[in-house]
Design a protein around this motif. Structure first.
Motif, PDB file in Angstrom:
ATOM      1  N   MET A   1       0.901  -1.179   0.611  1.00  0.00           N
ATOM      2  CA  MET A   1      -0.235   0.429  -0.199  1.00  0.00           C
ATOM      3  C   MET A   1       1.129   1.422  -0.050  1.00  0.00           C
ATOM      4  O   MET A   1       0.336   1.991  -0.990  1.00  0.00           O
ATOM      5  N   TYR A   2       2.216   1.659   0.580  1.00  0.00           N
ATOM      6  CA  TYR A   2       3.274   2.598   1.026  1.00  0.00           C
ATOM      7  C   TYR A   2       3.108   2.600  -0.258  1.00  0.00           C
ATOM      8  O   TYR A   2       3.669   3.612  -0.934  1.00  0.00           O
ATOM      9  N   LYS A   3       4.315   1.916  -1.322  1.00  0.00           N
ATOM     10  CA  LYS A   3       4.097   2.005  -2.136  1.00  0.00           C
ATOM     11  C   LYS A   3       4.203   2.252  -3.401  1.00  0.00           C
ATOM     12  O   LYS A   3       3.478   3.219  -4.502  1.00  0.00           O
ATOM     13  N   GLN A   7       3.710   5.280  -6.017  1.00  0.00           N
ATOM     14  CA  GLN A   7       4.208   5.794  -7.088  1.00  0.00           C
ATOM     15  C   GLN A   7       2.996   6.589  -8.172  1.00  0.00           C
ATOM     16  O   GLN A   7       3.076   7.184  -8.826  1.00  0.00           O
ATOM     17  N   GLU A   8       1.726   6.455  -6.849  1.00  0.00           N
ATOM     18  CA  GLU A   8       0.315   6.801  -7.811  1.00  0.00           C
ATOM     19  C   GLU A   8       0.692   8.725  -6.976  1.00  0.00           C
ATOM     20  O   GLU A   8       0.572   9.408  -8.189  1.00  0.00           O
ATOM     21  N   MET A   9       1.669   9.432  -6.503  1.00  0.00           N
ATOM     22  CA  MET A   9       2.029  10.133  -6.161  1.00  0.00           C
ATOM     23  C   MET A   9       2.570  11.273  -7.010  1.00  0.00           C
ATOM     24  O   MET A   9       2.786  11.885  -7.547  1.00  0.00           O
ATOM     25  N   THR A  10       3.673   9.414  -7.609  1.00  0.00           N
ATOM     26  CA  THR A  10       5.047  10.657  -8.950  1.00  0.00           C
ATOM     27  C   THR A  10       4.608  10.501 -10.009  1.00  0.00           C
ATOM     28  O   THR A  10       4.788  11.701 -11.263  1.00  0.00           O
ATOM     29  N   GLU A  11       3.338   9.862 -10.230  1.00  0.00           N
ATOM     30  CA  GLU A  11       2.818   9.775 -11.630  1.00  0.00           C
ATOM     31  C   GLU A  11       1.757  10.874 -11.670  1.00  0.00           C
ATOM     32  O   GLU A  11       1.968  12.347 -12.483  1.00  0.00           O
ATOM     33  N   ILE A 393       2.678  21.768   9.511  1.00  0.00           N
ATOM     34  CA  ILE A 393       2.754  19.748   9.813  1.00  0.00           C
ATOM     35  C   ILE A 393       3.156  19.905   7.809  1.00  0.00           C
ATOM     36  O   ILE A 393       3.688  21.016   7.661  1.00  0.00           O
ATOM     37  N   GLY A 394       4.243  18.845   8.294  1.00  0.00           N
ATOM     38  CA  GLY A 394       4.544  17.555   7.151  1.00  0.00           C
ATOM     39  C   GLY A 394       5.145  16.997   7.208  1.00  0.00           C
ATOM     40  O   GLY A 394       4.414  16.166   7.588  1.00  0.00           O
ATOM     41  N   LEU A 395       5.758  16.495   5.735  1.00  0.00           N
ATOM     42  CA  LEU A 395       6.635  15.297   5.398  1.00  0.00           C
ATOM     43  C   LEU A 395       7.930  15.182   5.181  1.00  0.00           C
ATOM     44  O   LEU A 395       8.479  15.846   4.907  1.00  0.00           O
ATOM     45  N   ASP A 411       5.239   7.661   4.323  1.00  0.00           N
ATOM     46  CA  ASP A 411       5.115   9.400   4.861  1.00  0.00           C
ATOM     47  C   ASP A 411       3.459   9.483   3.385  1.00  0.00           C
ATOM     48  O   ASP A 411       2.581  10.417   4.311  1.00  0.00           O
ATOM     49  N   THR A 412       4.478   9.743   2.607  1.00  0.00           N
ATOM     50  CA  THR A 412       2.297   9.726   1.745  1.00  0.00           C
ATOM     51  C   THR A 412       1.602   9.625   2.128  1.00  0.00           C
ATOM     52  O   THR A 412      -0.016   9.996   2.813  1.00  0.00           O
TER      53      THR A 412
END
Length: 437
Positions: A1-3, A7-11, A393-395, A411-412
């Motif tokens: 799930m994390y990965k 990957q969705e975030m980078t796309e 807040i942040g990552l 973290d995402t």
């Protein structure tokens, strides 16, 4: 799930080479989920249960999801930013060098780490303003190929480069565009082709360099993700996903993504502008509420200012506070500063900790070393126009403001869960005590 989420975030991020593209992408995501686009210069017809969004300058966006049972309502607001440090192409863009090379004339935007921009495939994206008969129109531009590069100088010609060299942005940082035979009009031709317009119809342009290097997930256990402008598109993406998945009926959920944070937010579309204030006021009026209703709503509201934070650097752990320091993949960062560079205080920290406990998300605490100057972010700037309880807040990430930054894959996911929980809660104050449901 994390990965998968990373990957969705980078796309998502790959489709956002500039703030203009980011806002366009966010708008399309919202429209696909049933949000109606509004324009600031038109009358707003809004209703309880409605979902809307509005942009300013095509580079900032605010969306709001109105609860269906609002009476004594408040605003749940998450803010991030769409811009990142880069180089802007000047209006007179071409510089000829000895009739052998053609460079692009650029200037720095924000506080980038110059050394990280060398010897990478780069391209140009942004927007152009085009004259169409009796009006002007904005068009997105992205030259979607490796177009330019900023070549570093060989160490034989710069023996001190590893001893603390100071880069001159007008000399060292100009990208190479073409060789002998390249003409001064060639750059505008490429821009016109990318926009599918005539060169003569382009009356204005905001064009920037961006890093073409592909994002990657890496590490011994694939625990890291690296990409361009994780600061702050990682938070912008996670906030949007949580906003779209959160559900509650008694408040107004608000998603804001502002431009120009990297240069101080003091523009008409920045967090220091009236954009958020204007939208919330018009929303209140559109619902038939009174001015007093607006001030009551603001008094009970909560803002999450989401902008990435500095993780402990493995080579330089001494650069962060001994105890108030953070690590990638260990949770969302709560940022504090005695001089209010960050807006967090005891009340807002306690509120956010409750949100994360309900979401089963870990939190960490960050404060700068007391002998170091702190950066600033959106929270205290936006609160100057709309005064609400707010937490910064942040990552956690490494290499902030590099052309290629690094964060943790977990973290995402943590931020998405916390945002979804936040947007599913209704906050209110009674008899000096804070409540939620």
């Amino acid at each position: 799930m994390y990965k998968k989420i990373s990957q969705e975030m980078t796309e998502f991020l790959k489709q956002c080479p500039t703030a203009f593209h980011a806002v366009d992408k966010i708008g399309k995501e919202l429209k696909g989920r049933g949000f109606e686009r509004l324009s600031e210069n038109e009358h707003w017809e809004i209703r309880p249960g409605g979902k809307y969004y509005v942009t300013r300058n095509d580079s900032s966006i605010i969306a709001f999801d109105i609860g269906s049972r609002i009476q004594d309502y408040s605003f749940n607001i998450a803010a991030s930013h769409s811009d990142f440090p880069t180089f802007k192409v000047k209006e007179n863009a071409e510089i000829e060098v000895r009739k052998k090379y053609m460079q692009l004339n650029t200037e720095g935007y924000g506080g980038m780490i110059c050394a990280t921009w060398f010897d990478r495939p780069l391209s140009v994206a942004g927007r152009v303003i085009v004259k169409e008969e009796d009006h002007l129109a904005s068009k997105l531009v992205n030259i979607d190929r490796d177009l330019v590069m900023i070549p570093s100088m060989a160490i034989h010609m710069n023996r001190s480069v590893n001893d603390g060299y100071v880069y001159n942005k007008q000399v060292d940082m100009l990208p190479l565009f073409g060789a002998e035979g390249c003409k001064k009009e060639d750059f505008l031709k490429l821009i016109a082709q990318a926009a599918d317009v005539l060169e003569t119809s382009i009356y204005g342009r905001d064009l920037y360099l961006y890093n073409r290097q592909e994002p990657t997930v890496w590490g011994a256990q694939e625990e890291f993700v690296s990409a361009q402008h994780l600061d702050d598109m990682q938070c912008a993406y996670a906030s949007l996903k949580g906003f779209l998945e959160g559900q509650q009926e008694k408040s107004v959920n608000v998603y804001a993504c502002f431009d120009n944070e990297e240069v101080g937010s003091g523009t008409k579309q920045g967090a220091g502008s009236t954009f958020l204030y204007d939208v919330l006021r018009r929303l209140n009026m559109g619902l038939g509420k009174t001015e007093e209703d607006y001030y009551r709503a603001v008094a009970g509201s909560f803002l999450l200012s989401a902008d990435n934070a500095h993780a402990v650097h493995p080579n330089h752990p001494e650069k962060t506070d001994v105890e108030n320091c953070v690590y990638m993949n260990e949770g969302i960062v709560i940022k504090s500063h005695a001089g209010q560079k960050y807006t967090s205080d005891a009340v807002s920290i306690a509120m956010f900790r409750e949100i994360c406990e309900k979401a089963d998300v870990p939190v960490q605490f960050f404060a700068n070393r007391s002998d170091e100057v702190s950066g600033s972010t959106l929270g205290n700037i936006s609160s100057g126009k709309v005064s609400v309880n707010a937490v910064d807040i942040g990552l956690p990430q490494l290499a902030m403001h590099s052309a290629y930054e690094t964060a943790g894959v977990k973290d995402t996911f943590y931020m998405v869960k916390a945002m979804q929980q936040f947007f599913s809660m209704h906050f209110y104050e009674r008899d000096g005590k804070l409540y939620w449901e």
